[in-house]
Design a protein around this motif. Structure first.
Motif, mmCIF file in Angstrom:
data_model
loop_
_atom_site.group_PDB
_atom_site.id
_atom_site.type_symbol
_atom_site.label_atom_id
_atom_site.label_comp_id
_atom_site.label_asym_id
_atom_site.label_seq_id
_atom_site.Cartn_x
_atom_site.Cartn_y
_atom_site.Cartn_z
ATOM 1 N N GLY A 137 0.801 -1.219 0.000
ATOM 2 C CA GLY A 137 0.000 0.000 0.000
ATOM 3 C C GLY A 137 0.836 1.273 0.000
ATOM 4 N N ALA A 138 2.125 1.151 -0.343
ATOM 5 C CA ALA A 138 2.993 2.335 -0.349
ATOM 6 C C ALA A 138 2.627 3.270 -1.497
ATOM 7 C CB ALA A 138 4.454 1.918 -0.473
ATOM 8 N N ASP A 139 2.965 4.551 -1.329
ATOM 9 C CA ASP A 139 2.738 5.549 -2.369
ATOM 10 C C ASP A 139 3.982 5.634 -3.251
ATOM 11 O OD1 ASP A 139 2.462 7.778 -3.924
ATOM 12 O OD2 ASP A 139 2.160 9.188 -2.251
ATOM 13 N N PRO A 140 3.890 5.186 -4.513
ATOM 14 C CA PRO A 140 5.077 5.185 -5.378
ATOM 15 C C PRO A 140 5.669 6.580 -5.585
ATOM 16 C CG PRO A 140 3.104 4.467 -6.595
ATOM 17 C CD PRO A 140 2.702 4.636 -5.174
ATOM 18 N N GLY A 141 4.850 7.602 -5.397
ATOM 19 C CA GLY A 141 5.314 8.976 -5.532
ATOM 20 C C GLY A 141 6.322 9.368 -4.464
ATOM 21 N N ARG A 142 6.392 8.568 -3.425
ATOM 22 C CA ARG A 142 7.363 8.840 -2.361
ATOM 23 C C ARG A 142 8.636 8.021 -2.514
ATOM 24 N NH1 ARG A 142 2.748 9.278 1.465
ATOM 25 N NH2 ARG A 142 2.702 11.482 1.991
ATOM 26 N N LEU A 143 8.690 7.163 -3.561
ATOM 27 C CA LEU A 143 9.857 6.290 -3.731
ATOM 28 C C LEU A 143 10.778 6.803 -4.830
ATOM 29 C CD1 LEU A 143 8.117 2.787 -3.585
ATOM 30 C CD2 LEU A 143 9.215 4.042 -1.708
ATOM 31 N N ILE A 144 12.057 6.699 -4.576
ATOM 32 C CA ILE A 144 13.073 7.045 -5.583
ATOM 33 C C ILE A 144 13.983 5.827 -5.747
ATOM 34 C CG2 ILE A 144 15.044 8.536 -6.122
ATOM 35 C CD1 ILE A 144 13.699 10.663 -4.256
ATOM 36 N N PHE A 145 14.194 5.399 -6.968
ATOM 37 C CA PHE A 145 15.122 4.286 -7.218
ATOM 38 C C PHE A 145 16.475 4.846 -7.638
ATOM 39 C CE2 PHE A 145 12.039 0.537 -8.355
ATOM 40 C CZ PHE A 145 11.550 0.589 -7.064
ATOM 41 N N GLU A 146 17.516 4.413 -6.938
ATOM 42 C CA GLU A 146 18.877 4.831 -7.302
ATOM 43 C C GLU A 146 19.530 3.734 -8.132
ATOM 44 O OE1 GLU A 146 21.229 6.232 -4.029
ATOM 45 O OE2 GLU A 146 19.749 7.765 -3.495
ATOM 46 N N ILE A 147 19.914 4.101 -9.346
ATOM 47 C CA ILE A 147 20.593 3.138 -10.220
ATOM 48 C C ILE A 147 21.983 3.682 -10.549
ATOM 49 C CG2 ILE A 147 18.441 2.283 -11.208
ATOM 50 C CD1 ILE A 147 19.041 4.037 -13.686
ATOM 51 N N THR A 148 22.860 2.826 -11.030
ATOM 52 C CA THR A 148 24.204 3.301 -11.364
ATOM 53 C C THR A 148 24.430 3.230 -12.875
ATOM 54 O OG1 THR A 148 25.108 1.110 -10.980
ATOM 55 C CG2 THR A 148 25.222 2.666 -9.147
ATOM 56 N N GLU A 149 25.496 3.910 -13.274
ATOM 57 C CA GLU A 149 25.777 4.013 -14.706
ATOM 58 C C GLU A 149 26.057 2.674 -15.383
ATOM 59 O OE1 GLU A 149 28.420 7.614 -15.585
ATOM 60 O OE2 GLU A 149 28.467 7.401 -13.431
ATOM 61 N N THR A 150 26.594 1.711 -14.617
ATOM 62 C CA THR A 150 26.931 0.418 -15.240
ATOM 63 C C THR A 150 25.701 -0.228 -15.864
ATOM 64 O OG1 THR A 150 26.636 -0.667 -13.115
ATOM 65 C CG2 THR A 150 28.892 -0.147 -13.769
ATOM 66 N N LEU A 151 24.553 0.048 -15.226
ATOM 67 C CA LEU A 151 23.296 -0.488 -15.726
ATOM 68 C C LEU A 151 23.028 -0.053 -17.162
ATOM 69 C CD1 LEU A 151 20.714 -1.920 -14.627
ATOM 70 C CD2 LEU A 151 19.823 0.341 -14.171
ATOM 71 N N LEU A 152 23.561 1.117 -17.483
ATOM 72 C CA LEU A 152 23.233 1.703 -18.783
ATOM 73 C C LEU A 152 24.175 1.231 -19.888
ATOM 74 C CD1 LEU A 152 22.652 5.287 -17.391
ATOM 75 C CD2 LEU A 152 21.011 3.420 -17.590
ATOM 76 N N HIS A 153 25.124 0.381 -19.499
ATOM 77 C CA HIS A 153 26.063 -0.097 -20.513
ATOM 78 C C HIS A 153 25.508 -1.235 -21.355
ATOM 79 C CE1 HIS A 153 29.544 1.624 -17.925
ATOM 80 N NE2 HIS A 153 28.844 2.547 -18.532
ATOM 81 N N HIS A 154 24.552 -1.974 -20.784
ATOM 82 C CA HIS A 154 23.949 -3.037 -21.585
ATOM 83 C C HIS A 154 22.454 -2.808 -21.695
ATOM 84 C CE1 HIS A 154 27.190 -4.775 -19.107
ATOM 85 N NE2 HIS A 154 26.389 -4.413 -18.114
ATOM 86 N N ASP A 155 21.937 -3.209 -22.773
ATOM 87 C CA ASP A 155 20.505 -3.224 -22.994
ATOM 88 C C ASP A 155 19.811 -1.935 -22.545
ATOM 89 O OD1 ASP A 155 18.356 -4.357 -24.067
ATOM 90 O OD2 ASP A 155 18.373 -6.162 -22.835
ATOM 91 N N LEU A 156 20.350 -0.856 -23.042
ATOM 92 C CA LEU A 156 19.842 0.451 -22.658
ATOM 93 C C LEU A 156 18.352 0.601 -22.954
ATOM 94 C CD1 LEU A 156 20.522 3.301 -21.643
ATOM 95 C CD2 LEU A 156 20.882 3.922 -24.027
ATOM 96 N N GLU A 157 17.922 0.072 -24.102
ATOM 97 C CA GLU A 157 16.530 0.270 -24.500
ATOM 98 C C GLU A 157 15.575 -0.433 -23.526
ATOM 99 O OE1 GLU A 157 15.316 2.469 -26.252
ATOM 100 O OE2 GLU A 157 13.244 1.740 -26.098
ATOM 101 N N ARG A 158 15.968 -1.654 -23.099
ATOM 102 C CA ARG A 158 15.116 -2.380 -22.155
ATOM 103 C C ARG A 158 15.065 -1.645 -20.806
ATOM 104 N NH1 ARG A 158 14.620 -7.210 -18.961
ATOM 105 N NH2 ARG A 158 16.792 -7.048 -18.374
ATOM 106 N N THR A 159 16.234 -1.174 -20.363
ATOM 107 C CA THR A 159 16.286 -0.409 -19.116
ATOM 108 C C THR A 159 15.398 0.830 -19.213
ATOM 109 O OG1 THR A 159 18.566 -1.128 -18.780
ATOM 110 C CG2 THR A 159 17.835 0.755 -17.494
#
Ligand code: C2E
Ligand code: MG
Ligand code: MG
Ligand code: MG
Length: 279
Positions: free
Chosen positions: A141-163
């Protein structure tokens, strides 16, 4: 003679490899058990405006190990990721963070109650990542508007479109994204612009080095002007002195996180520090 020596070397490495293999499998079993026995904890570190106003929190994982005491992520995160256990651990983190978020939301208004969660590459690589997240949000029942996901740049090195598609779907649901440890990877500005990013976190290494190394200060300046151009909110991480805050604020950095304001704290300490709920 040299051949014999070579053989000894081989045995030596074999023994060491076997040792480290055994240690790894023991650690892996312990990690699995930690999920069963509920040995994980989320500590929260607050984020602030330059003058100390609250700007939400970041959830940081701790492992209350039965014999070794409280362990930080640098002691187990690599294995959690390589073994794939991070997927289950990540679900646990998200569920716990959602519960905390509900309490934070009752005590604090707007972004004072925002809660950041670290998401690793391996988690987002799951086919059903978006569904898992949305399910946990719905269940808690959490409010997604209060959540922030922290991701790192390595994530963006592969499969950028899917990410990008995953980020768009979660963003549609209200979750915001921050790029963590910024400056340490190799992000191309072009693809940063194609992502629904709201926040850039300047890596701690630049914040600590900028006082003594002009090159680091130049990088910080470049990051700040880029963030301005892209209309991103800037957070400096690992802030430990007033002097660092002064420089960063004058450059245009918006928010600050670090031991100067607060260390990550266990949940009971966080509750005690929240604004009293008004009836
Ligand atoms: P991060 O997300 O960049 O988190 C910031 C790290 O800097 C935290 O280390 C925090 O305790 C530390 N820190 C904060 N302020 C200061 C300061 O002023 N000085 C210094 N020296 N350090 C400061 P921590 O808690 O050990 O976490 C390390 C990393 O582990 C995190 O880096 C994040 O990448 C990862 N991590 C932590 N919790 C989770 C989690 O729940 N899930 C995932 N996937 N990763 C996590
Ligand atoms: Mg982080
Ligand atoms: Mg960081
Ligand atoms: Mg970091």
């Amino acid at each position: 003679k040299s051949k014999e020596f070579g053989r000894d070397q081989l045995c030596f490495f074999d023994a060491r490899m076997q040792q480290s293999f055994l240690e790894k499998s023991r650690r892996e079993r312990e990690l699995k058990q930690a999920l069963v026995d509920d040995q994980f904890e989320l500590h929260l570190q607050s984020k602030h405006t330059a003058d100390g106003g609250l700007f939400g929190f970041e959830a940081l994982l701790r492992w209350q190990h039965p014999t070794e005491g409280r362990l930080s992520p640098d002691r187990f995160m690599e294995l959690a990721e390589s073994s794939g256990l991070i997927v289950e651990i990540g679900d646990w983190v998200l569920r716990q963070a959602c519960r905390y978020s509900l309490t934070l939301g009752e005590a604090e208004q707007g972004d004072r109650s925002a809660l950041s969660i670290n998401i690793s590459e391996r988690q987002m690589a799951q086919e059903n990542f978006v569904e898992r997240v949305l399910t946990i949000i719905e269940e808690t029942g959490a409010d997604p508007g209060r959540l922030i996901f922290e991701i790192t740049e390595t994530l963006l090195h592969h499969d950028l479109e899917r990410t990008r598609q995953q980020m768009l779907a979660l963003n549609q649901a209200g979750i915001r994204f921050a790029l963590d440890d910024f400056g340490t990877g190799y992000s191309s500005l072009a693809y940063l612009q194609s992502l629904p990013l709201r926040i850039l976190k300047i890596d701690r290494s630049f914040v600590s080095a900028m006082m003594t190394h002009p090159a680091s200060l130049s990088i910080v300046k470049a990051i700040v002007s880029m963030a301005k151009a892209m209309n991103l909110t800037l957070i400096a991480e690992g802030v430990e002195t007033q002097a660092q805050i002064d420089i960063l604020r004058d450059l245009g950095c918006h928010y600050f996180q670090g031991f100067y304001f607060s260390r990550p704290k266990p949940w009971p300490d966080i509750i005690a520090s929240l604004a009293p709920v008004t009836e």
